[in-house]
Design a protein around this motif. Structure first.
Motif, mmCIF file in Angstrom:
data_model
loop_
_atom_site.group_PDB
_atom_site.id
_atom_site.type_symbol
_atom_site.label_atom_id
_atom_site.label_comp_id
_atom_site.label_asym_id
_atom_site.label_seq_id
_atom_site.Cartn_x
_atom_site.Cartn_y
_atom_site.Cartn_z
ATOM 1 N N ASP A 103 0.792 -1.180 -0.064
ATOM 2 C CA ASP A 103 0.083 -0.005 0.048
ATOM 3 C C ASP A 103 0.827 1.109 0.012
ATOM 4 O O ASP A 103 0.422 2.297 -0.375
ATOM 5 C CB ASP A 103 -0.890 0.018 1.269
ATOM 6 N N ARG A 163 -3.578 2.337 -5.553
ATOM 7 C CA ARG A 163 -3.644 3.563 -4.845
ATOM 8 C C ARG A 163 -2.081 3.760 -4.083
ATOM 9 O O ARG A 163 -2.302 4.263 -2.909
ATOM 10 C CB ARG A 163 -4.812 3.576 -3.662
ATOM 11 N N ARG A 217 1.124 4.531 -2.223
ATOM 12 C CA ARG A 217 1.735 5.854 -1.882
ATOM 13 C C ARG A 217 3.189 5.608 -1.743
ATOM 14 O O ARG A 217 3.872 4.686 -1.146
ATOM 15 C CB ARG A 217 1.209 6.169 -0.380
ATOM 16 N N GLN A 262 0.955 8.182 -12.221
ATOM 17 C CA GLN A 262 -0.479 8.858 -12.458
ATOM 18 C C GLN A 262 -1.283 8.593 -13.765
ATOM 19 O O GLN A 262 -2.285 8.305 -13.732
ATOM 20 C CB GLN A 262 -0.719 10.013 -11.878
ATOM 21 N N GLY A 281 -4.817 6.838 -8.913
ATOM 22 C CA GLY A 281 -4.901 6.872 -7.608
ATOM 23 C C GLY A 281 -3.633 6.998 -6.660
ATOM 24 O O GLY A 281 -3.528 6.871 -5.507
ATOM 25 N N THR A 282 -2.482 6.731 -7.753
ATOM 26 C CA THR A 282 -1.179 6.812 -6.963
ATOM 27 C C THR A 282 -0.609 8.206 -6.473
ATOM 28 O O THR A 282 -1.172 9.163 -6.933
ATOM 29 C CB THR A 282 -0.342 6.091 -7.757
ATOM 30 N N THR A 311 -2.441 12.391 -0.650
ATOM 31 C CA THR A 311 -3.471 11.895 -1.809
ATOM 32 C C THR A 311 -3.285 12.253 -3.212
ATOM 33 O O THR A 311 -2.087 12.965 -3.595
ATOM 34 C CB THR A 311 -4.759 13.097 -1.570
ATOM 35 N N PRO A 312 -3.688 11.817 -4.334
ATOM 36 C CA PRO A 312 -3.273 11.969 -5.466
ATOM 37 C C PRO A 312 -3.083 13.385 -5.845
ATOM 38 O O PRO A 312 -2.202 13.721 -6.565
ATOM 39 C CB PRO A 312 -4.166 11.199 -6.237
#
Ligand SMILES: NC(=O)c1ccc[n+]([C@@H]2O[C@H](COP(=O)([O-])OP(=O)(O)OC[C@H]3O[C@@H](n4cnc5c(N)ncnc54)[C@H](OP(=O)(O)O)[C@@H]3O)[C@@H](O)[C@H]2O)c1
Length: 237
Positions: free
Chosen positions: A71, A126, A128, A169, A174-175, A220-221
């Motif tokens: 994640d 997603r 991070r 992205q 969502g990355t 957040t993106p």
């Protein structure tokens, strides 16, 4: 549990403190280091030299074999001095060998780690990503000069992060990918330079780690592709 986070450079001062901070918050932490010892809070550990190209396949295979779905990734790898090589005060002190070594530890480690993680990023990801960088890598912020190799390599790392944020992205909206300045923290890396440093600007490793964890958690993106100060404010590239 709030997900699985890979901490690379896990055996450094900030790396170790981050593992504790993340596991205290309920994250499952997996680790990568040059050192073989598995730390107590690490759920799975790989010893690998990230400066070497072979590490890309080794880390990828380790993630696959152990069914590790990430994640988040926090890469702490960095170097300011070693074996009498100190930050340069002027152009004359700058030399090719130390610049190359600085690029290898400050940039190539992050690059190889990103290359090993990239194949696992699918369109719904997603993920991070947080690279521990340094404010002295900001070109805009540079008012003092000096520290050529460290500054140049951290600037290059910052560009890697910016590029990665754009590429990932496109692949998965969502990355998020950022770089963070941790603040001056007592460690082997900072030790020669902290004697006259103001005490109120020298942050214990647990404080630094909690700040990085807070930034990581609020990622957040929309906030992707930026360099952040440890207080969460943006530093110009
Ligand atoms: N401390 C500060 O005041 C300060 C300020 C600004 C930025 N930073 C940045 O914060 C990060 C962590 O620094 P630290 O203060 O925790 O220093 P440290 O205790 O000396 O840790 C050095 C870090 O770099 C990794 N590393 C060193 N040589 C490596 C190599 N050849 N290949 C792969 N990894 C290597 C270590 O990983 P392993 O030992 O686990 O392999 C460890 O994570 C660095 O990127 C540094 O530039 C620190």
């Amino acid at each position: 549990m709030t997900g699985t986070v890979l901490v690379a450079g896990s055996h450094g001062t900030i790396g170790r403190a981050l593992i504790k901070s993340l596991s205290d918050k309920g994250y499952r932490v997996v680790t990568v280091s040059r050192k073989a010892e598995k730390l107590a809070e690490s759920d799975n550990h790989l010893a690998v030299e990230l400066t070497e190209e072979s590490s890309v396949a080794l880390v990828g295979q380790w993630l696959k074999d152990n069914l590790i779905e990430l994640d988040g990734v926090i890469c702490c790898c960095g170097q300011l001095h070693q074996d009498g090589n100190l930050p340069e005060k002027n152009l004359k002190q700058l030399n090719q060998a130390w610049l190359a070594k600085s690029m290898s530890v400050n940039v190539v480690t992050h690059m190889h780690l990103a290359q090993s993680v990239a194949p696992f990023i699918k369109s719904k990801s997603r993920l991070r990503w947080l690279s521990v960088s340094a404010k002295v890598g900001s070109i805009e912020d540079n008012q003092l000069g000096g520290w050529y190799s460290y500054r140049m390599s951290k600037s290059a790392l910052n560009m890697l992060v910016k590029n990665l944020s754009i590429e990932w992205q496109r692949k998965a909206s969502g990355t998020s990918v950022i770089a963070v300045h941790p603040g001056t923290t007592p460690s082997a890396l900072s030790e020669p330079f902290t004697k006259n440093w103001p005490k109120d600007k020298l942050y214990p490793d647990d404080v630094t780690a909690n700040r990085i964890t807070t930034i990581f958690e609020s990622l957040t993106p929309d906030g992707s592709g930026k360099l952040y100060h440890h207080d969460g404010t943006e530093i110009p590239w």
